[in-house]
Design an enzyme around this catalytic site. Structure first.
Site, mmCIF file in Angstrom:
data_model
loop_
_atom_site.group_PDB
_atom_site.id
_atom_site.type_symbol
_atom_site.label_atom_id
_atom_site.label_comp_id
_atom_site.label_asym_id
_atom_site.label_seq_id
_atom_site.Cartn_x
_atom_site.Cartn_y
_atom_site.Cartn_z
ATOM 1 N N LYS A 37 56.743 53.212 48.667
ATOM 2 C CA LYS A 37 55.988 52.267 47.827
ATOM 3 C C LYS A 37 54.519 52.266 48.241
ATOM 4 C CE LYS A 37 56.303 47.421 46.267
ATOM 5 N NZ LYS A 37 57.078 46.166 46.385
ATOM 6 N N SER B 120 58.639 44.084 42.190
ATOM 7 C CA SER B 120 57.444 44.891 42.099
ATOM 8 C C SER B 120 57.673 46.355 42.489
ATOM 9 C CB SER B 120 56.363 44.283 42.995
ATOM 10 O OG SER B 120 56.785 44.317 44.353
ATOM 11 N N SER C 101 61.786 41.971 45.158
ATOM 12 C CA SER C 101 61.182 43.213 44.667
ATOM 13 C C SER C 101 61.908 44.508 44.989
ATOM 14 C CB SER C 101 59.756 43.335 45.191
ATOM 15 O OG SER C 101 58.913 42.633 44.344
HETATM 16 N N1 GLN Z 1 58.572 38.919 41.499
HETATM 17 C C1 GLN Z 1 58.254 38.146 42.665
HETATM 18 C C2 GLN Z 1 56.776 37.827 42.668
HETATM 19 O O1 GLN Z 1 56.140 38.147 41.704
HETATM 20 C C3 GLN Z 1 58.648 38.887 43.891
HETATM 21 C C4 GLN Z 1 57.747 39.980 44.218
HETATM 22 C C5 GLN Z 1 58.104 40.674 45.474
HETATM 23 O O2 GLN Z 1 59.215 40.555 45.988
HETATM 24 N N2 GLN Z 1 57.149 41.402 45.994
HETATM 25 O O3 GLN Z 1 56.267 37.258 43.593
#
Ligand code: GLN
Length: 482
Positions: free
Chosen positions: A76, A151, A175
């Protein structure tokens, strides 16, 4: 030549051992696959063909003997790989090359993996749909008009599209697990402190964990074994033994006590998701697991608590991006204008929204009302899990309330977007491990994920439950048509 891209890591390792497959041949397969499909999927934020071939050549020359030798892995874009672009898919880190390897990357290199590029993500990991990347959205391989989740959407989509064998993501509120669920692959969030965060560009430091995204539970155990373990470079890393997770790849849930939290099976849960999760429950019952209804009474507060804590930590972590040390720098002559203009130009809308929310929640006068209160509610959420684990070993839930939604469907309504993480966020707030495994497809052919959650440091228990389910689930993996 064999199409190595479709293999799992274990299958590819077997082929390498049996037929002495060269890393160079694996790299050619990857390149061909990428050329054929990545224009549609857009799973990579950065991909360097020359570097891939050089790495493959080095692995062949050194007769690398690591446990995951020659297995292609995407990382990532918020995890540092030395001398490679690491931009969190944000304009503000444009051109930034990491000066060192994250600990997970060091370990993956030692294991002999073939690092195969940086995967696309929501900017700074802010999002559930992979639409906030400065490189454009990643698309769900099962339906290109839909989001892959976020994400770590790039990581999940690349694995689902057979562009890489496995990938590494980060999970602050879901995410890793949410995109894995929406792309029909396996995603694992370890216990907070199990995997080093050194070299992970911080979003919410008290929530972030790095985890694997793989084609099956076996690969997940193989990768977790490599990346888990104490690291003195991360002060929150825990010095406790790492079991050999592959010994948990056993098909046995007899007598396992599984809790079904009543707060997770509510109105608004998609019909197909509910049906598949119910089928999974029946299947596990048939295999001897003992189910009971449990209650996690503070679940309703989780999303609000998370967005206060996560945004507060993000606003503080992102203060370092001011044009002085990293990436983008505006040409404004005065220092203050340079700071302001760099941040105005460099951050996207969602990042700005979170910085403003977090700064507000931490500001004097509001700190007690928001941040402090959220931390107290976080403790209650953690206590819910402690209580629940007195009567069960594992908790089972859907990973997401719905299958993948359409690109653009929720971008104008941040609150709706935030609610898509309702089932994954609590485990981050409590610091406990969770895994998402595929449990079938919706009527429209979209993947659905099943989540198992366990006590702190019981990653082995999760692998065993998930593996037993996976091996008995009996549905064929449908490959996306691309
Ligand atoms: N979707 C969640 C957020 O927008 C989690 C994102 C994540 O785990 N990085 O914060």
């Amino acid at each position: 030549m064999q199409d190595f891209c479709t293999y799992t890591a274990r299958q590819l390792r077997q082929a390498i051992e049996k037929d002495s497959v060269k890393a160079a041949d694996i790299a050619s397969c990857l390149l061909a696959r990428r050329n054929a499909v990545d224009k549609k999927v857009n799973g990579f934020a950065h991909f360097d063909k020359k570097l891939l071939l050089e790495r493959a050549e080095a692995l062949d020359a050194n007769e690398s003997k690591g446990p995951l030798s020659k297995i292609p892995i995407a990382i990532k874009d918020n995890i540092c790989v030395k001398d490679e672009l690491t931009t969190c898919s944000s304009k503000i880190l444009d051109g930034f090359k990491a000066p060192y390897d994250a600990t997970v990357v060091t370990r993956l290199k030692q294991a002999g993996t073939l690092l195969a590029g940086k995967s696309n993500m929501d900017e700074f990991a802010f999002g559930s749909s992979c639409e906030t990347s400065c490189y454009g959205p990643t698309r769900n391989p099962y339906d290109l008009d839909r989001i892959p989740g976020g994400s770590s959407g790039g990581s999940a989509a690349l694995v689902a599209a057979d562009e890489v064998i496995a990938a590494i993501g980060s999970d602050t509120g879901g995410s890793v697990r949410q995109p894995a669920a929406l792309c029909g692959v396996v995603g694992f969030k370890p216990t907070y402190g199990r995997v080093s965060r050194y070299g992970l560009i911080a979003f919410g430091s008290s929530l972030d964990q790095i985890g694997p995204i793989t084609k099956d539970v076996t690969d997940c155990a193989l990768l977790l074994k490599i990346i888990a373990g104490y690291d003195p470079m991360d002060s929150t890393s825990i010095d406790t033994d790492v079991p050999d997770y592959t010994t948990s790849l056993v098909k046995d849930v007899k007598g396992l006590k599984i809790g079904l939290p009543k707060e997770y099976f509510i109105e608004g849960l998609d019909k197909d998701v509910k049906e598949k999760v119910d089928q999974a429950v029946d299947l596990l019952k048939g295999l001897g697991a003992e189910f009971r209804e449990i209650s996690l009474p503070h679940t309703d507060y989780a999303v609000s608590v998370y967005y206060i804590v996560a945004c507060s930590e993000a606003s503080s972590n992102l203060a370092r991006f001011d044009g002085v040390q990293y990436g983008l720098r505006s040409k404004k002559p005065s220092l203050l204008d340079m700071y302001k203009e760099t941040r105005r130009e460099g951050f996207g809308m969602e990042a700005k929204r979170r910085i403003i929310l977090g700064t507000y929640a931490l500001s004097s006068g509001y700190y007690d009302a928001y941040y402090l209160k959220a931390q107290k509610a976080r403790t209650l959420i953690k206590q819910d899990f402690d209580e629940a684990f007195k009567s069960c070993d594992i908790i089972l839930t859907p990973t997401t309330p719905t299958p993948a939604f359409k690109i653009g469907e929720k971008t104008k309504e941040p609150l709706k977007m935030y609610l898509s993480d309702i089932f994954t966020i609590p485990a981050n707030l409590a610091g406990i491990p969770g895994i998402s495994v595929p449990c079938g497809y919706s009527k429209g052919g979209l993947p659905i994920g099943l989540q198992f959650i366990a006590r702190p440091f019981d990653e082995a228990g999760l692998i065993r439950a998930a593996y037993t389910y996976e091996q008995n689930a009996g549905f064929e993996r449908i490959r996306p048509e691309l």
